[in-house]
Write an enzyme that holds these catalytic residues in place. Structure first.
Site, PDB file in Angstrom:
ATOM      1  N   ASN A   1     -81.219 125.325  84.931  1.00  8.58           N
ATOM      2  CA  ASN A   1     -81.810 124.230  83.525  1.00  8.58           C
ATOM      3  C   ASN A   1     -82.434 125.908  82.906  1.00  8.58           C
ATOM      4  OD1 ASN A   1     -83.675 123.039  82.193  1.00  8.58           O
ATOM      5  ND2 ASN A   1     -84.127 122.980  83.770  1.00  8.58           N
TER       6      ASN A   1
ATOM      7  N   LYS B   1     -83.878 125.413  80.776  1.00 15.14           N
ATOM      8  CA  LYS B   1     -85.457 124.977  79.900  1.00 15.14           C
ATOM      9  C   LYS B   1     -84.839 125.614  78.264  1.00 15.14           C
ATOM     10  CE  LYS B   1     -87.279 124.218  84.098  1.00 15.14           C
ATOM     11  NZ  LYS B   1     -88.721 124.557  85.269  1.00 15.14           N
TER      12      LYS B   1
ATOM     13  N   HIS C   1     -86.990 115.182  84.129  1.00 12.09           N
ATOM     14  CA  HIS C   1     -87.069 115.961  84.751  1.00 12.09           C
ATOM     15  C   HIS C   1     -89.275 116.296  84.609  1.00 12.09           C
ATOM     16  CE1 HIS C   1     -88.412 120.202  84.666  1.00 12.09           C
ATOM     17  NE2 HIS C   1     -87.290 120.802  84.933  1.00 12.09           N
TER      18      HIS C   1
HETATM   19  P1  13P Z   1     -88.313 126.584  88.287  1.00 10.58           P
HETATM   20  O1  13P Z   1     -86.962 127.422  89.492  1.00 10.58           O
HETATM   21  O2  13P Z   1     -88.514 127.808  87.481  1.00 10.58           O
HETATM   22  O3  13P Z   1     -89.121 126.691  88.848  1.00 10.58           O
HETATM   23  O4  13P Z   1     -87.689 125.733  87.725  1.00 10.58           O
HETATM   24  C1  13P Z   1     -86.868 124.366  88.745  1.00 10.58           C
HETATM   25  C2  13P Z   1     -86.813 123.399  87.918  1.00 10.58           C
HETATM   26  O5  13P Z   1     -87.531 123.162  86.494  1.00 10.58           O
HETATM   27  C3  13P Z   1     -85.844 122.868  87.372  1.00 10.58           C
HETATM   28  O6  13P Z   1     -85.220 122.060  86.958  1.00 10.58           O
END
Ligand code: 13P
Length: 256
Positions: A12, A14, A96
Protein backbone atom coordinates in the site's frame (compact mmCIF):
# COMPACT_ATOMS: atom_id res chain seq x y z
CA UNK A 1 -7.96 -24.15 11.76
CA UNK A 2 -5.24 -22.78 9.48
CA UNK A 3 -5.97 -21.07 6.18
CA UNK A 4 -5.48 -22.97 2.95
CA UNK A 5 -5.16 -19.99 0.61
CA UNK A 6 -2.10 -18.92 -1.36
CA UNK A 7 0.24 -16.49 0.41
CA UNK A 8 -0.69 -12.89 -0.45
CA UNK A 9 1.44 -9.76 -0.12
CA UNK A 10 0.11 -6.31 -0.88
CA UNK A 11 2.03 -3.04 -0.98
CA UNK A 12 0.00 0.00 0.00
CA UNK A 13 1.91 3.00 -1.28
CA UNK A 14 -0.60 5.39 0.37
CA UNK A 15 -0.24 9.06 -0.65
CA UNK A 16 3.42 8.76 -1.59
CA UNK A 17 5.46 9.08 -4.75
CA UNK A 18 6.24 11.07 -7.85
CA UNK A 19 6.47 9.94 -11.46
CA UNK A 20 10.22 9.53 -10.94
CA UNK A 21 10.04 7.58 -7.66
CA UNK A 22 7.28 5.36 -9.06
CA UNK A 23 9.43 4.63 -12.11
CA UNK A 24 12.38 3.69 -9.86
CA UNK A 25 10.23 1.43 -7.67
CA UNK A 26 8.72 -0.31 -10.71
CA UNK A 27 12.23 -0.91 -12.07
CA UNK A 28 13.25 -2.48 -8.74
CA UNK A 29 10.15 -4.68 -8.62
CA UNK A 30 10.60 -5.82 -12.22
CA UNK A 31 14.19 -6.84 -11.41
CA UNK A 32 13.34 -8.68 -8.18
CA UNK A 33 13.33 -12.46 -7.95
CA UNK A 34 10.00 -13.44 -6.42
CA UNK A 35 8.89 -16.79 -5.08
CA UNK A 36 6.26 -18.21 -7.46
CA UNK A 37 3.63 -19.27 -4.93
CA UNK A 38 2.67 -15.80 -3.73
CA UNK A 39 -0.01 -13.44 -5.00
CA UNK A 40 1.51 -9.96 -5.16
CA UNK A 41 -0.43 -6.72 -5.48
CA UNK A 42 0.67 -3.08 -5.29
CA UNK A 43 -1.60 -0.11 -4.64
CA UNK A 44 -0.27 3.16 -6.07
CA UNK A 45 -2.13 6.47 -5.74
CA UNK A 46 -4.88 6.70 -8.39
CA UNK A 47 -2.94 9.08 -10.64
CA UNK A 48 -0.01 6.67 -10.98
CA UNK A 49 -2.03 3.49 -11.60
CA UNK A 50 -1.87 3.86 -15.37
CA UNK A 51 1.89 4.47 -15.29
CA UNK A 52 2.37 1.39 -13.09
CA UNK A 53 0.06 -0.77 -15.22
CA UNK A 54 2.00 0.08 -18.36
CA UNK A 55 5.47 -0.46 -16.88
CA UNK A 56 5.16 -3.14 -14.16
CA UNK A 57 5.57 -6.85 -14.83
CA UNK A 58 2.29 -8.79 -15.15
CA UNK A 59 3.58 -10.94 -12.28
CA UNK A 60 2.33 -8.20 -9.94
CA UNK A 61 -1.30 -7.06 -9.94
CA UNK A 62 -2.45 -3.52 -9.26
CA UNK A 63 -4.90 -2.22 -6.66
CA UNK A 64 -6.56 1.10 -5.97
CA UNK A 65 -6.60 2.52 -2.45
CA UNK A 66 -10.26 3.54 -2.57
CA UNK A 67 -13.28 3.49 -4.87
CA UNK A 68 -16.66 5.18 -5.14
CA UNK A 69 -19.64 3.41 -3.54
CA UNK A 70 -21.61 2.87 -6.76
CA UNK A 71 -21.80 3.59 -10.44
CA UNK A 72 -19.91 6.68 -11.62
CA UNK A 73 -21.59 9.96 -12.45
CA UNK A 74 -21.82 13.37 -10.79
CA UNK A 75 -19.49 12.61 -7.85
CA UNK A 76 -16.71 15.20 -7.98
CA UNK A 77 -13.33 13.83 -7.06
CA UNK A 78 -14.38 10.18 -7.01
CA UNK A 79 -13.22 7.19 -9.10
CA UNK A 80 -15.65 4.40 -9.95
CA UNK A 81 -15.17 0.64 -10.02
CA UNK A 82 -16.01 0.72 -13.74
CA UNK A 83 -13.09 3.09 -14.27
CA UNK A 84 -10.75 0.79 -12.33
CA UNK A 85 -11.80 -2.07 -14.58
CA UNK A 86 -11.29 0.13 -17.64
CA UNK A 87 -7.61 0.69 -16.84
CA UNK A 88 -7.00 -2.92 -15.80
CA UNK A 89 -6.91 -2.37 -12.04
CA UNK A 90 -8.20 -5.61 -10.47
CA UNK A 91 -8.16 -4.81 -6.74
CA UNK A 92 -9.19 -2.16 -4.24
CA UNK A 93 -8.25 -1.64 -0.59
CA UNK A 94 -11.33 -0.81 1.51
CA UNK A 95 -11.81 -0.06 5.20
CA UNK A 96 -8.23 1.05 5.75
CA UNK A 97 -7.83 2.67 9.17
CA UNK A 98 -6.65 5.92 7.62
CA UNK A 99 -9.94 6.17 5.73
CA UNK A 100 -11.97 5.08 8.77
CA UNK A 101 -10.29 7.34 11.32
CA UNK A 102 -8.93 10.30 9.32
CA UNK A 103 -11.54 10.56 6.55
CA UNK A 104 -14.43 9.25 8.68
CA UNK A 105 -15.75 6.38 6.54
CA UNK A 106 -18.10 4.19 8.58
CA UNK A 107 -18.79 0.46 8.54
CA UNK A 108 -21.91 0.62 6.42
CA UNK A 109 -20.36 2.89 3.78
CA UNK A 110 -17.32 0.61 3.56
CA UNK A 111 -19.47 -2.53 3.30
CA UNK A 112 -21.49 -1.02 0.46
CA UNK A 113 -18.32 0.00 -1.36
CA UNK A 114 -17.08 -3.59 -1.07
CA UNK A 115 -20.31 -5.01 -2.45
CA UNK A 116 -20.34 -2.65 -5.42
CA UNK A 117 -16.67 -3.23 -6.26
CA UNK A 118 -17.20 -7.00 -6.17
CA UNK A 119 -20.28 -6.67 -8.38
CA UNK A 120 -17.98 -5.09 -10.99
CA UNK A 121 -15.36 -7.85 -10.58
CA UNK A 122 -12.94 -5.68 -8.65
CA UNK A 123 -11.43 -7.79 -5.86
CA UNK A 124 -11.36 -6.38 -2.34
CA UNK A 125 -8.69 -6.16 0.35
CA UNK A 126 -11.01 -5.65 3.34
CA UNK A 127 -9.22 -4.00 6.27
CA UNK A 128 -10.12 -4.27 9.94
CA UNK A 129 -8.32 -3.40 13.16
CA UNK A 130 -8.60 -1.89 16.61
CA UNK A 131 -7.29 1.35 18.09
CA UNK A 132 -4.78 1.20 20.96
CA UNK A 133 -7.40 2.24 23.52
CA UNK A 134 -9.73 -0.47 22.24
CA UNK A 135 -7.01 -3.10 22.68
CA UNK A 136 -6.19 -1.79 26.14
CA UNK A 137 -9.88 -1.96 27.06
CA UNK A 138 -10.00 -5.62 25.99
CA UNK A 139 -12.24 -4.83 23.01
CA UNK A 140 -10.03 -6.05 20.17
CA UNK A 141 -12.26 -8.97 19.16
CA UNK A 142 -15.47 -6.92 19.56
CA UNK A 143 -14.14 -4.22 17.24
CA UNK A 144 -12.81 -6.64 14.63
CA UNK A 145 -16.00 -8.73 14.64
CA UNK A 146 -18.17 -5.61 14.27
CA UNK A 147 -16.08 -4.50 11.28
CA UNK A 148 -16.26 -8.02 9.84
CA UNK A 149 -20.04 -8.08 10.29
CA UNK A 150 -20.38 -4.88 8.27
CA UNK A 151 -18.47 -6.53 5.43
CA UNK A 152 -20.48 -9.74 5.82
CA UNK A 153 -23.77 -7.84 5.71
CA UNK A 154 -22.89 -6.62 2.21
CA UNK A 155 -20.59 -9.26 0.72
CA UNK A 156 -21.90 -12.43 -0.88
CA UNK A 157 -18.90 -13.37 -3.03
CA UNK A 158 -16.05 -14.03 -0.58
CA UNK A 159 -13.87 -15.75 -3.21
CA UNK A 160 -12.60 -12.34 -4.31
CA UNK A 161 -11.92 -10.97 -0.82
CA UNK A 162 -8.73 -10.90 1.24
CA UNK A 163 -9.08 -9.75 4.87
CA UNK A 164 -6.30 -7.54 6.23
CA UNK A 165 -5.95 -7.30 10.01
CA UNK A 166 -4.17 -4.03 10.68
CA UNK A 167 -4.13 -2.95 14.33
CA UNK A 168 -4.18 0.84 14.19
CA UNK A 169 -1.50 1.16 16.89
CA UNK A 170 0.91 -0.81 14.67
CA UNK A 171 0.42 1.20 11.47
CA UNK A 172 3.32 3.48 10.65
CA UNK A 173 4.53 3.38 14.26
CA UNK A 174 7.33 0.83 14.08
CA UNK A 175 5.44 -1.10 16.80
CA UNK A 176 4.69 -4.34 14.98
CA UNK A 177 2.24 -6.76 16.60
CA UNK A 178 4.00 -9.82 17.97
CA UNK A 179 3.44 -12.98 15.94
CA UNK A 180 1.32 -14.25 18.87
CA UNK A 181 -0.83 -11.11 18.98
CA UNK A 182 -1.48 -11.26 15.24
CA UNK A 183 -2.08 -15.02 15.24
CA UNK A 184 -4.61 -14.67 18.07
CA UNK A 185 -6.74 -12.17 16.13
CA UNK A 186 -6.37 -13.98 12.79
CA UNK A 187 -7.55 -17.24 14.37
CA UNK A 188 -10.48 -15.44 16.01
CA UNK A 189 -11.50 -13.79 12.72
CA UNK A 190 -11.28 -17.12 10.91
CA UNK A 191 -13.45 -18.67 13.60
CA UNK A 192 -15.90 -15.77 13.31
CA UNK A 193 -16.13 -16.42 9.55
CA UNK A 194 -16.71 -20.11 10.18
CA UNK A 195 -19.68 -19.36 12.42
CA UNK A 196 -21.10 -16.35 10.63
CA UNK A 197 -20.34 -16.96 6.95
CA UNK A 198 -19.32 -20.56 6.25
CA UNK A 199 -16.62 -23.13 7.07
CA UNK A 200 -15.54 -23.09 3.41
CA UNK A 201 -14.98 -19.34 3.37
CA UNK A 202 -13.20 -19.51 6.73
CA UNK A 203 -10.68 -22.06 5.51
CA UNK A 204 -10.08 -20.67 2.03
CA UNK A 205 -9.93 -16.92 2.73
CA UNK A 206 -6.56 -15.22 3.12
CA UNK A 207 -6.17 -13.23 6.37
CA UNK A 208 -3.12 -11.02 6.04
CA UNK A 209 -1.41 -8.86 8.66
CA UNK A 210 -0.48 -5.19 8.30
CA UNK A 211 1.25 -2.71 10.59
CA UNK A 212 5.01 -2.01 10.61
CA UNK A 213 5.86 -5.16 8.68
CA UNK A 214 9.43 -4.95 7.41
CA UNK A 215 12.17 -7.09 5.90
CA UNK A 216 13.45 -8.00 9.37
CA UNK A 217 10.23 -9.03 11.12
CA UNK A 218 8.24 -10.68 8.29
CA UNK A 219 9.71 -14.18 8.56
CA UNK A 220 8.63 -14.74 12.18
CA UNK A 221 5.12 -13.46 11.45
CA UNK A 222 4.81 -15.59 8.31
CA UNK A 223 5.42 -18.76 10.32
CA UNK A 224 2.12 -18.40 12.18
CA UNK A 225 -0.53 -20.72 10.81
CA UNK A 226 -3.30 -18.16 10.37
CA UNK A 227 -1.11 -15.41 8.89
CA UNK A 228 -1.56 -15.81 5.13
CA UNK A 229 0.54 -12.84 4.06
CA UNK A 230 0.95 -9.12 4.61
CA UNK A 231 -0.29 -5.66 3.75
CA UNK A 232 2.77 -3.46 3.79
CA UNK A 233 2.97 0.33 3.91
CA UNK A 234 6.35 2.02 4.35
CA UNK A 235 8.50 -1.00 3.49
CA UNK A 236 6.61 -1.49 0.21
CA UNK A 237 8.17 1.73 -1.10
CA UNK A 238 11.59 0.02 -1.17
CA UNK A 239 11.75 -2.64 -3.88
CA UNK A 240 14.32 -4.96 -2.27
CA UNK A 241 12.59 -4.84 1.14
CA UNK A 242 9.20 -5.54 -0.42
CA UNK A 243 10.71 -8.48 -2.30
CA UNK A 244 12.10 -9.87 0.97
CA UNK A 245 8.63 -9.64 2.51
CA UNK A 246 7.07 -11.41 -0.49
CA UNK A 247 9.70 -14.13 -0.25
CA UNK A 248 9.02 -14.69 3.47
CA UNK A 249 6.61 -17.35 2.20
CA UNK A 250 9.67 -19.64 2.38
CA UNK A 251 9.70 -19.44 6.19
CA UNK A 252 6.02 -20.40 6.16
CA UNK A 253 6.83 -23.49 4.13
CA UNK A 254 9.57 -24.48 6.58
CA UNK A 255 7.21 -23.99 9.53
CA UNK A 256 4.41 -26.03 7.95
P1 13P B 1 3.06 0.45 7.60
O1 13P B 1 3.61 -0.84 7.04
O2 13P B 1 3.75 1.67 7.10
O3 13P B 1 2.94 0.38 9.10
O4 13P B 1 1.55 0.57 7.05
C1 13P B 1 0.71 -0.52 7.12
C2 13P B 1 -0.51 -0.23 6.37
O5 13P B 1 -1.31 0.61 6.75
C3 13P B 1 -0.76 -0.98 5.12
O6 13P B 1 -2.05 -0.77 4.64
Amino acid sequence: MAGSGKFFVGGNWKCNGTKDSVSKLVTELNAATLEPDVDVVVAPPFIYIDQVKSSLTDRIEVSAQNVWIGKGGAYTGEISAEQLVDIGCQWVILGHSERRHIIGEDDEFIGKKAAYALSQNVKVIACIGELLEEREAGKTFDVCFKQMKAFADSITNWADVVVAYEPVWAIGTGKVATPEQAQEVHAAVRDWLKTNVSPDVASSIRIIYGGSVNAANCAELAKKEDIDGFLVGGASLKGPDFATIINSVTSKKVAA
